[in-house]
Design a protein around this motif. Sequence first.
Motif, mmCIF file in Angstrom:
data_model
loop_
_atom_site.group_PDB
_atom_site.id
_atom_site.type_symbol
_atom_site.label_atom_id
_atom_site.label_comp_id
_atom_site.label_asym_id
_atom_site.label_seq_id
_atom_site.Cartn_x
_atom_site.Cartn_y
_atom_site.Cartn_z
ATOM 1 N N GLU A 1 0.831 -1.209 0.000
ATOM 2 C CA GLU A 1 0.000 0.000 0.000
ATOM 3 C C GLU A 1 0.868 1.262 0.000
ATOM 4 O OE1 GLU A 1 -2.933 0.005 3.057
ATOM 5 O OE2 GLU A 1 -3.796 -1.930 2.468
ATOM 6 N N ILE A 2 1.971 1.231 0.745
ATOM 7 C CA ILE A 2 2.863 2.391 0.777
ATOM 8 C C ILE A 2 3.504 2.589 -0.594
ATOM 9 C CG2 ILE A 2 4.905 3.412 1.863
ATOM 10 C CD1 ILE A 2 2.453 3.221 3.670
ATOM 11 N N ARG A 3 3.905 1.494 -1.236
ATOM 12 C CA ARG A 3 4.494 1.626 -2.568
ATOM 13 C C ARG A 3 3.469 2.151 -3.576
ATOM 14 N NH1 ARG A 3 7.468 -2.785 -0.558
ATOM 15 N NH2 ARG A 3 5.967 -4.357 -1.281
ATOM 16 N N ALA A 4 2.220 1.741 -3.437
ATOM 17 C CA ALA A 4 1.182 2.260 -4.337
ATOM 18 C C ALA A 4 1.001 3.756 -4.147
ATOM 19 C CB ALA A 4 -0.136 1.522 -4.088
ATOM 20 N N ILE A 5 1.062 4.221 -2.912
ATOM 21 C CA ILE A 5 0.976 5.656 -2.637
ATOM 22 C C ILE A 5 2.190 6.376 -3.222
ATOM 23 C CG2 ILE A 5 1.019 7.396 -0.804
ATOM 24 C CD1 ILE A 5 -0.568 5.342 0.923
ATOM 25 N N ALA A 6 3.375 5.798 -3.024
ATOM 26 C CA ALA A 6 4.601 6.413 -3.545
ATOM 27 C C ALA A 6 4.570 6.534 -5.057
ATOM 28 C CB ALA A 6 5.816 5.604 -3.108
ATOM 29 N N ALA A 7 3.931 5.591 -5.716
ATOM 30 C CA ALA A 7 3.831 5.641 -7.168
ATOM 31 C C ALA A 7 2.900 6.749 -7.638
ATOM 32 C CB ALA A 7 3.340 4.296 -7.697
ATOM 33 N N GLU A 8 2.009 7.179 -6.750
ATOM 34 C CA GLU A 8 0.984 8.159 -7.114
ATOM 35 C C GLU A 8 1.382 9.599 -6.794
ATOM 36 O OE1 GLU A 8 -3.880 8.662 -6.425
ATOM 37 O OE2 GLU A 8 -2.757 7.066 -5.408
ATOM 38 N N ILE A 9 2.320 9.795 -5.895
ATOM 39 C CA ILE A 9 2.715 11.139 -5.496
ATOM 40 C C ILE A 9 3.395 11.847 -6.667
ATOM 41 C CG2 ILE A 9 4.194 12.464 -3.925
ATOM 42 C CD1 ILE A 9 1.825 11.156 -2.556
ATOM 43 N N PRO A 10 3.093 13.118 -6.929
ATOM 44 C CA PRO A 10 3.788 13.838 -8.001
ATOM 45 C C PRO A 10 5.289 13.814 -7.805
ATOM 46 C CG PRO A 10 1.889 15.088 -7.226
ATOM 47 C CD PRO A 10 2.051 13.937 -6.280
ATOM 48 N N ALA A 11 6.029 13.712 -8.890
ATOM 49 C CA ALA A 11 7.488 13.565 -8.822
ATOM 50 C C ALA A 11 8.148 14.712 -8.091
ATOM 51 C CB ALA A 11 8.058 13.427 -10.232
ATOM 52 N N ASP A 12 7.563 15.911 -8.185
ATOM 53 C CA ASP A 12 8.203 17.079 -7.579
ATOM 54 C C ASP A 12 7.858 17.251 -6.099
ATOM 55 O OD1 ASP A 12 5.563 17.874 -7.812
ATOM 56 O OD2 ASP A 12 6.000 19.761 -8.842
ATOM 57 N N ARG A 13 7.245 16.213 -5.486
ATOM 58 C CA ARG A 13 6.923 16.273 -4.050
ATOM 59 C C ARG A 13 7.577 15.143 -3.257
ATOM 60 N NH1 ARG A 13 2.265 19.253 -3.251
ATOM 61 N NH2 ARG A 13 2.106 20.791 -4.922
ATOM 62 N N LEU A 14 8.459 14.385 -3.873
ATOM 63 C CA LEU A 14 9.039 13.202 -3.239
ATOM 64 C C LEU A 14 10.362 13.496 -2.557
ATOM 65 C CD1 LEU A 14 8.529 10.666 -6.159
ATOM 66 C CD2 LEU A 14 7.356 10.551 -3.958
ATOM 67 N N LEU A 15 10.569 12.888 -1.389
ATOM 68 C CA LEU A 15 11.862 12.911 -0.719
ATOM 69 C C LEU A 15 12.148 11.511 -0.174
ATOM 70 C CD1 LEU A 15 11.635 16.251 1.294
ATOM 71 C CD2 LEU A 15 13.142 15.808 -0.629
ATOM 72 N N VAL A 16 13.416 11.279 0.169
ATOM 73 C CA VAL A 16 13.808 10.018 0.801
ATOM 74 C C VAL A 16 14.537 10.316 2.105
ATOM 75 C CG1 VAL A 16 13.864 8.521 -1.225
ATOM 76 C CG2 VAL A 16 15.839 9.978 -0.710
ATOM 77 N N GLU A 17 14.548 9.333 2.997
ATOM 78 C CA GLU A 17 15.148 9.505 4.313
ATOM 79 C C GLU A 17 15.441 8.134 4.906
ATOM 80 O OE1 GLU A 17 12.205 9.786 7.749
ATOM 81 O OE2 GLU A 17 11.151 10.933 6.184
ATOM 82 N N THR A 18 16.118 8.136 6.052
ATOM 83 C CA THR A 18 16.310 6.884 6.783
ATOM 84 C C THR A 18 15.496 6.826 8.061
ATOM 85 O OG1 THR A 18 18.242 7.797 7.933
ATOM 86 C CG2 THR A 18 18.644 6.479 5.929
ATOM 87 N N ASP A 19 15.345 7.942 8.772
ATOM 88 C CA ASP A 19 14.857 7.950 10.155
ATOM 89 C C ASP A 19 15.805 7.139 11.032
ATOM 90 O OD1 ASP A 19 13.237 8.883 12.171
ATOM 91 O OD2 ASP A 19 11.621 7.436 11.849
ATOM 92 N N ALA A 20 17.065 7.065 10.609
ATOM 93 C CA ALA A 20 18.080 6.307 11.357
ATOM 94 C C ALA A 20 18.180 6.843 12.788
ATOM 95 C CB ALA A 20 19.432 6.439 10.649
ATOM 96 N N PRO A 21 18.359 5.931 13.734
ATOM 97 C CA PRO A 21 18.780 4.525 13.622
ATOM 98 C C PRO A 21 17.654 3.516 13.413
ATOM 99 C CG PRO A 21 18.655 5.126 15.929
ATOM 100 C CD PRO A 21 18.329 6.372 15.151
ATOM 101 N N TYR A 22 16.442 3.978 13.125
ATOM 102 C CA TYR A 22 15.295 3.081 12.990
ATOM 103 C C TYR A 22 15.049 2.702 11.534
ATOM 104 C CZ TYR A 22 14.543 5.283 17.538
ATOM 105 O OH TYR A 22 14.703 5.772 18.806
ATOM 106 N N LEU A 23 14.252 1.637 11.341
ATOM 107 C CA LEU A 23 13.620 1.307 10.069
ATOM 108 C C LEU A 23 14.604 1.069 8.927
ATOM 109 C CD1 LEU A 23 10.742 3.941 10.285
ATOM 110 C CD2 LEU A 23 10.617 1.507 10.841
#
Length: 267
Positions: free
Chosen positions: A186-208
């Motif tokens: 479900e999260i990947r389906a949402i990620a596929a739908e978000i406009p390209a100019d609104r996407l970011l990536v992260e770790t939330d390290a040391p978690y996840l």
Amino acid sequence: MIVDSHCHLDFPDFDGEREALIDRARAAGVELMVTICTRIRKFDQIRALAEQFDNVYCSVGTHPNNADEERGIPKDEILKLTEHPKVVAIGEAGLDYFYDYASPEAQAEGLRTHIAVARETGLPLVIHSRDADADMAAILEEEMEKGAFPAILHCFSSGRDLALKGVELGLYVSFSGILTFKRSEEIRAIAAEIPADRLLVETDAPYLAPQPRRGKRNEPAYTAMTAQVLGETRGVSFDEISRQTTENFFRLFRKVPVAPGFEHVRS
């Protein structure tokens, strides 16, 4: 170039090896990272890390799980801390109903204070939202009517409606290692739908930590693994998703000096 837009380098999980951790991040192509504040009363530790490393920036704010502990910190106190050149964001603040660590009232009060700081400074608000989709959407919509502010739904693991409401209100959406988990369709389906100019990536390290490191300590170098899966999810190359998310980072985090090759995002 990749940016880890959300990590917690001050956490004791990294004691004694932060220099090596940052070297590993650079080797993986992760050139910048933002270490996120969870307690204003411990901001000095966050600031010291940002001052120590040239490619580390920071935020200032109170995590919703600490909202009762830091209830009543005035807006002007937070504003003063944002004057530091390495403070590039507000938060993380928000609503977390998964845990019962702080009252909903204190969380909402803190969130609105942080929103006011983001609105006044123009620095992006890093939003933590867990099991609170309806209340979060209502507060964001109400506050946007008072005046726009930049913000990001970090470590997104909520429902599609909140993601789309965030985009409608002008927010960015950031994905962590959760995106890579086998049961995160479900999260990947949402990620596929978000406009390209609104996407970011992260770790939330040391978690996840992302697959195949799941269950182990996370670190900024692993942002590349999440970016890889985000690109696959959207049907674009690793180079393309790295470029797009980095452009988005510099567009949102405007206080961070822009890297060579990305000057066009602020023209």
